[in-house]
Design a protein around this motif. Structure first.
Motif, PDB file in Angstrom:
ATOM      1  N   ASP A  64       0.825  -1.212   0.000  1.00 34.80           N
ATOM      2  CA  ASP A  64       0.000   0.000   0.000  1.00 34.80           C
ATOM      3  C   ASP A  64       0.855   1.256   0.000  1.00 34.80           C
ATOM      4  O   ASP A  64       1.667   1.477   0.902  1.00 34.80           O
ATOM      5  CB  ASP A  64      -0.917   0.005   1.225  1.00 34.80           C
ATOM      6  CG  ASP A  64      -1.957  -1.097   1.171  1.00 34.80           C
ATOM      7  OD1 ASP A  64      -2.773  -1.092   0.237  1.00 34.80           O
ATOM      8  OD2 ASP A  64      -1.933  -1.969   2.056  1.00 34.80           O
ATOM      9  N   SER A  94      -3.038   2.750  -3.241  1.00 38.41           N
ATOM     10  CA  SER A  94      -4.230   2.276  -2.535  1.00 38.41           C
ATOM     11  C   SER A  94      -4.599   3.112  -1.317  1.00 38.41           C
ATOM     12  O   SER A  94      -5.698   2.963  -0.780  1.00 38.41           O
ATOM     13  CB  SER A  94      -4.031   0.823  -2.098  1.00 38.41           C
ATOM     14  OG  SER A  94      -2.819   0.687  -1.374  1.00 38.41           O
ATOM     15  N   TRP A 120      -8.178   3.550   0.924  1.00 39.89           N
ATOM     16  CA  TRP A 120      -8.346   3.441   2.377  1.00 39.89           C
ATOM     17  C   TRP A 120      -8.982   4.711   2.938  1.00 39.89           C
ATOM     18  O   TRP A 120      -9.799   4.650   3.865  1.00 39.89           O
ATOM     19  CB  TRP A 120      -6.992   3.180   3.049  1.00 39.89           C
ATOM     20  CG  TRP A 120      -6.518   1.775   2.908  1.00 39.89           C
ATOM     21  CD1 TRP A 120      -5.620   1.273   2.014  1.00 39.89           C
ATOM     22  CD2 TRP A 120      -6.945   0.649   3.694  1.00 39.89           C
ATOM     23  NE1 TRP A 120      -5.459  -0.073   2.187  1.00 39.89           N
ATOM     24  CE2 TRP A 120      -6.246  -0.484   3.218  1.00 39.89           C
ATOM     25  CE3 TRP A 120      -7.834   0.496   4.759  1.00 39.89           C
ATOM     26  CZ2 TRP A 120      -6.417  -1.753   3.765  1.00 39.89           C
ATOM     27  CZ3 TRP A 120      -8.003  -0.763   5.298  1.00 39.89           C
ATOM     28  CH2 TRP A 120      -7.303  -1.879   4.809  1.00 39.89           C
ATOM     29  N   ALA A 135     -12.740   4.385   2.457  1.00 41.67           N
ATOM     30  CA  ALA A 135     -13.354   3.425   3.367  1.00 41.67           C
ATOM     31  C   ALA A 135     -13.368   3.940   4.806  1.00 41.67           C
ATOM     32  O   ALA A 135     -14.380   3.805   5.521  1.00 41.67           O
ATOM     33  CB  ALA A 135     -12.617   2.092   3.283  1.00 41.67           C
ATOM     34  N   ILE A 139     -13.213  -2.245   1.585  1.00 41.19           N
ATOM     35  CA  ILE A 139     -11.967  -2.047   0.847  1.00 41.19           C
ATOM     36  C   ILE A 139     -11.784  -3.127  -0.209  1.00 41.19           C
ATOM     37  O   ILE A 139     -11.187  -2.886  -1.268  1.00 41.19           O
ATOM     38  CB  ILE A 139     -10.764  -1.995   1.812  1.00 41.19           C
ATOM     39  CG1 ILE A 139      -9.579  -1.256   1.162  1.00 41.19           C
ATOM     40  CG2 ILE A 139     -10.345  -3.362   2.278  1.00 41.19           C
ATOM     41  CD1 ILE A 139      -9.770   0.215   0.987  1.00 41.19           C
ATOM     42  N   SER A 198      -1.438  -5.412   5.196  1.00 42.03           N
ATOM     43  CA  SER A 198      -2.793  -5.822   4.815  1.00 42.03           C
ATOM     44  C   SER A 198      -2.973  -7.321   5.044  1.00 42.03           C
ATOM     45  O   SER A 198      -2.016  -8.097   4.996  1.00 42.03           O
ATOM     46  CB  SER A 198      -3.060  -5.490   3.351  1.00 42.03           C
ATOM     47  OG  SER A 198      -3.093  -4.095   3.147  1.00 42.03           O
TER      48      SER A 198
END
Length: 241
Positions: free
Chosen positions: A35, A41, A45, A48, A102, A136
């Motif tokens: 990430d 990404s 996040w 979300a 996500i 993650s």
């Protein structure tokens, strides 16, 4: 801990040319964060996390959002709850909500960071082992691998598959062990203070490419503005410092 080892030879469905392994001055392996380092990404996040905060009747502060980057899911949910003044909330319930949201966002909106794909391809073509080392969890990583390429890494270490998450050195020590290489001969590529701390503590050379959070100058860490300026020669030079 059971990280999944993956084969080599293709990235995004494209077979790479086979070349002889590089000589000893080059890294024994390159260990990539995900990430913010390989894929853009963090903005997903943001979506979300802000949606979750809205569900709880609030809005996530910028300070809290910055503090979350690079942390484990459990730590992230504690930061969210504290920032909203709702520390009584169940971290697992919040994590489940975030994970479901996500996953949807990753399936439709995942994009490479500038220079990341080209560097990964160069490393793979040179015969250097690679690992994905991410905070993650495995379900999310499985979705991300549809973009990253399931044959892009010889090992994958997920945040829910280690006893201690970043900034603890365990994720990077685990990756080196899975690859069968000395961690001090590895280069780790990271974007966050948490990830940099993890890689340094493990003993790897560190290339930092800040994304959402500025990184202060740190001994043992070489910073670049973008991976578009990184190549095999730079990675080799980091081991000579």
């Amino acid at each position: 801990m059971a990280a999944r080892c993956l084969g080599a030879g293709r990235i995004g469905g494209v077979r790479l040319p086979k070349e002889a392994p590089l000589s000893s001055p080059h890294p024994a392996a390159v260990l990539f964060d995900m990430d913010g380092t390989l894929v853009d990404s963090e903005k997903l996040w943001d979506v979300a996390l802000q949606e979750l905060a809205a569900v709880y009747g609030g809005a996530l502060s910028e300070a809290a959002r910055q503090a979350i980057i690079g942390t484990s899911m459990a730590d992230a949910m504690r930061i969210v709850h504290d920032d909203l003044g709702q520390p009584q909330r169940d971290p697992q319930a919040s994590a489940d909500w975030i994970s479901a949201r996500i996953l949807d966002l990753f399936r439709t909106g995942l994009r490479w960071r500038p220079g990341a794909l080209a560097l990964l391809r160069a490393v793979r073509a040179a015969g250097i082992p690679t690992a994905l080392v991410t905070s993650s969890g495995r379900p999310l990583v499985e979705v991300a691998l549809d973009t990253l390429g399931r044959d892009s890494f010889d090992a994958v270490v997920c945040g829910d598959e280690v006893g201690e998450a970043k900034p603890h050195p365990e994720p990077y020590l685990t990756a080196a062990k899975l690859l069968g290489v000395p961690v001090e001969r590895c280069v780790a590529i990271e974007d966050s203070p948490t990830g940099v701390a993890s890689a340094l503590a493990a003993g790897a050379a560190v290339l930092a490419v800040p994304a959402e959070v500025p990184l202060p100058p740190t001994d043992g860490v070489h910073q670049v503005e973008s991976l578009t300026t990184a190549d095999l020669e730079l990675l080799a030079a980091l081991l000579d410092r």
